[in-house]
Write a protein that holds these residues in place. Structure first.
Motif, PDB file in Angstrom:
ATOM      1  N   LYS A 192       6.971 -24.676  13.377  1.00 39.69           N
ATOM      2  CA  LYS A 192       5.235 -23.423  12.602  1.00 39.69           C
ATOM      3  C   LYS A 192       4.494 -22.900  13.492  1.00 39.69           C
ATOM      4  O   LYS A 192       3.502 -22.006  13.186  1.00 39.69           O
ATOM      5  CB  LYS A 192       4.148 -24.777  11.884  1.00 39.69           C
ATOM      6  CG  LYS A 192       4.429 -25.511  11.013  1.00 39.69           C
ATOM      7  CD  LYS A 192       3.918 -26.164  10.062  1.00 39.69           C
ATOM      8  CE  LYS A 192       4.478 -27.946   9.103  1.00 39.69           C
ATOM      9  NZ  LYS A 192       3.158 -28.378   8.682  1.00 39.69           N
ATOM     10  N   LYS A 193       4.866 -23.487  15.482  1.00 36.82           N
ATOM     11  CA  LYS A 193       3.589 -22.310  16.326  1.00 36.82           C
ATOM     12  C   LYS A 193       4.981 -22.142  17.214  1.00 36.82           C
ATOM     13  O   LYS A 193       5.865 -23.044  17.051  1.00 36.82           O
ATOM     14  CB  LYS A 193       2.871 -23.057  16.757  1.00 36.82           C
ATOM     15  CG  LYS A 193       1.772 -23.991  16.580  1.00 36.82           C
ATOM     16  CD  LYS A 193       0.614 -24.995  16.729  1.00 36.82           C
ATOM     17  CE  LYS A 193      -0.847 -25.063  15.976  1.00 36.82           C
ATOM     18  NZ  LYS A 193      -1.348 -25.744  16.688  1.00 36.82           N
ATOM     19  N   SER A 194       5.200 -20.853  17.758  1.00 36.40           N
ATOM     20  CA  SER A 194       5.979 -20.369  18.603  1.00 36.40           C
ATOM     21  C   SER A 194       5.773 -22.024  19.827  1.00 36.40           C
ATOM     22  O   SER A 194       4.639 -22.012  20.372  1.00 36.40           O
ATOM     23  CB  SER A 194       5.015 -19.633  19.257  1.00 36.40           C
ATOM     24  OG  SER A 194       5.750 -19.228  20.751  1.00 36.40           O
ATOM     25  N   VAL A 195       6.789 -22.257  20.105  1.00 38.99           N
ATOM     26  CA  VAL A 195       7.220 -22.885  20.901  1.00 38.99           C
ATOM     27  C   VAL A 195       7.145 -21.951  22.396  1.00 38.99           C
ATOM     28  O   VAL A 195       7.972 -20.962  23.904  1.00 38.99           O
ATOM     29  CB  VAL A 195       8.602 -23.499  21.175  1.00 38.99           C
ATOM     30  CG1 VAL A 195       8.766 -24.367  22.580  1.00 38.99           C
ATOM     31  CG2 VAL A 195       8.888 -24.209  19.844  1.00 38.99           C
ATOM     32  N   PRO A 196       6.570 -22.861  23.577  1.00 39.66           N
ATOM     33  CA  PRO A 196       5.925 -22.120  24.896  1.00 39.66           C
ATOM     34  C   PRO A 196       7.348 -22.086  25.678  1.00 39.66           C
ATOM     35  O   PRO A 196       8.447 -22.671  25.920  1.00 39.66           O
ATOM     36  CB  PRO A 196       5.027 -23.100  25.798  1.00 39.66           C
ATOM     37  CG  PRO A 196       4.160 -23.586  24.835  1.00 39.66           C
ATOM     38  CD  PRO A 196       5.415 -23.747  23.736  1.00 39.66           C
ATOM     39  N   LEU A 205      12.559 -23.137  28.358  1.00 42.91           N
ATOM     40  CA  LEU A 205      12.862 -23.150  29.850  1.00 42.91           C
ATOM     41  C   LEU A 205      13.296 -24.817  30.460  1.00 42.91           C
ATOM     42  O   LEU A 205      14.491 -25.095  30.901  1.00 42.91           O
ATOM     43  CB  LEU A 205      12.491 -22.444  30.912  1.00 42.91           C
ATOM     44  CG  LEU A 205      12.519 -20.578  30.576  1.00 42.91           C
ATOM     45  CD1 LEU A 205      11.413 -20.383  31.905  1.00 42.91           C
ATOM     46  CD2 LEU A 205      14.083 -20.608  30.894  1.00 42.91           C
ATOM     47  N   ARG A 206      12.941 -25.205  30.252  1.00 41.26           N
ATOM     48  CA  ARG A 206      12.548 -26.819  30.925  1.00 41.26           C
ATOM     49  C   ARG A 206      14.106 -27.888  29.625  1.00 41.26           C
ATOM     50  O   ARG A 206      14.766 -28.036  29.903  1.00 41.26           O
ATOM     51  CB  ARG A 206      11.710 -27.366  30.812  1.00 41.26           C
ATOM     52  CG  ARG A 206      11.680 -29.047  31.703  1.00 41.26           C
ATOM     53  CD  ARG A 206      10.103 -30.021  31.901  1.00 41.26           C
ATOM     54  NE  ARG A 206      10.286 -30.700  30.360  1.00 41.26           N
ATOM     55  CZ  ARG A 206       8.851 -30.633  29.896  1.00 41.26           C
ATOM     56  NH1 ARG A 206       7.527 -30.862  30.300  1.00 41.26           N
ATOM     57  NH2 ARG A 206       9.039 -31.302  28.795  1.00 41.26           N
ATOM     58  N   TRP A 256      17.655 -24.166  35.592  1.00 45.10           N
ATOM     59  CA  TRP A 256      18.744 -25.303  35.493  1.00 45.10           C
ATOM     60  C   TRP A 256      18.986 -25.640  36.510  1.00 45.10           C
ATOM     61  O   TRP A 256      19.104 -27.189  37.064  1.00 45.10           O
ATOM     62  CB  TRP A 256      20.061 -24.793  35.234  1.00 45.10           C
ATOM     63  CG  TRP A 256      21.337 -25.267  34.982  1.00 45.10           C
ATOM     64  CD1 TRP A 256      21.662 -26.800  35.312  1.00 45.10           C
ATOM     65  CD2 TRP A 256      23.153 -24.749  34.573  1.00 45.10           C
ATOM     66  NE1 TRP A 256      22.963 -27.096  35.522  1.00 45.10           N
ATOM     67  CE2 TRP A 256      23.748 -25.885  34.792  1.00 45.10           C
ATOM     68  CE3 TRP A 256      23.296 -22.947  34.455  1.00 45.10           C
ATOM     69  CZ2 TRP A 256      25.096 -25.508  34.607  1.00 45.10           C
ATOM     70  CZ3 TRP A 256      24.901 -23.607  34.522  1.00 45.10           C
ATOM     71  CH2 TRP A 256      25.387 -24.515  34.249  1.00 45.10           C
ATOM     72  N   ALA A 257      18.794 -24.988  37.899  1.00 46.45           N
ATOM     73  CA  ALA A 257      19.048 -25.846  39.356  1.00 46.45           C
ATOM     74  C   ALA A 257      18.306 -26.358  39.740  1.00 46.45           C
ATOM     75  O   ALA A 257      18.615 -27.240  40.645  1.00 46.45           O
ATOM     76  CB  ALA A 257      18.575 -24.327  40.137  1.00 46.45           C
TER      77      ALA A 257
END
Length: 90
Positions: A38-42, A47-48, A80-81
C-alpha cells in the motif's frame, strides 16, 4: 565453500540471516503482481532485498564495480558485494 563468520550482535549479516528463513516463499510473494504494498517501499529496503536475492541465487558478486556515475547499477553492485562470502541457506 568459503564462508565468513557472522556476528550476532545486530550486524547486517545477522539481521539478513534472520530475514531469509523462508526465501522461496518471499520470492513467490514478491513476484505476485496482485500483492503490491500500500505504501512505497524505501529504496534502502529494496536494495537490501536485492543484495540478498542475488547472493542467494548467484553467489558472490560478479563482474567489476560499475562507475560511480552509474548510480543504480553501482548501488545494486555495492549492496550485493556486502554479502560476499556469506552462504545463505534456504
Amino acid at each position: 565453500v568459503n564462508s565468513k563468520p557472522v556476528e550476532i550482535c545486530g550486524s547486517p549479516y545477522a539481521r539478513a540471516m534472520a530475514e531469509i528463513k523462508s526465501f522461496d516463499e518471499a520470492v513467490k510473494f514478491i513476484s505476485d503482481k496482485d500483492k503490491k504494498p500500500k505504501k512505497s517501499v524505501p529504496n534502502a529496503r529494496k536494495l537490501r532485498l536485492y543484495g540478498l536475492f542475488k547472493q542467494q541465487k548467484d553467489g558472490d558478486v560478479q563482474g567489476s564495480q560499475p562507475w560511480s556515475i552509474q548510480l543504480e547499477a553501482r548501488a545494486k553492485w555495492d549492496e550485493w558485494a556486502k554479502y560476499k562470502g556469506i552462504e545463505l541457506s534456504r
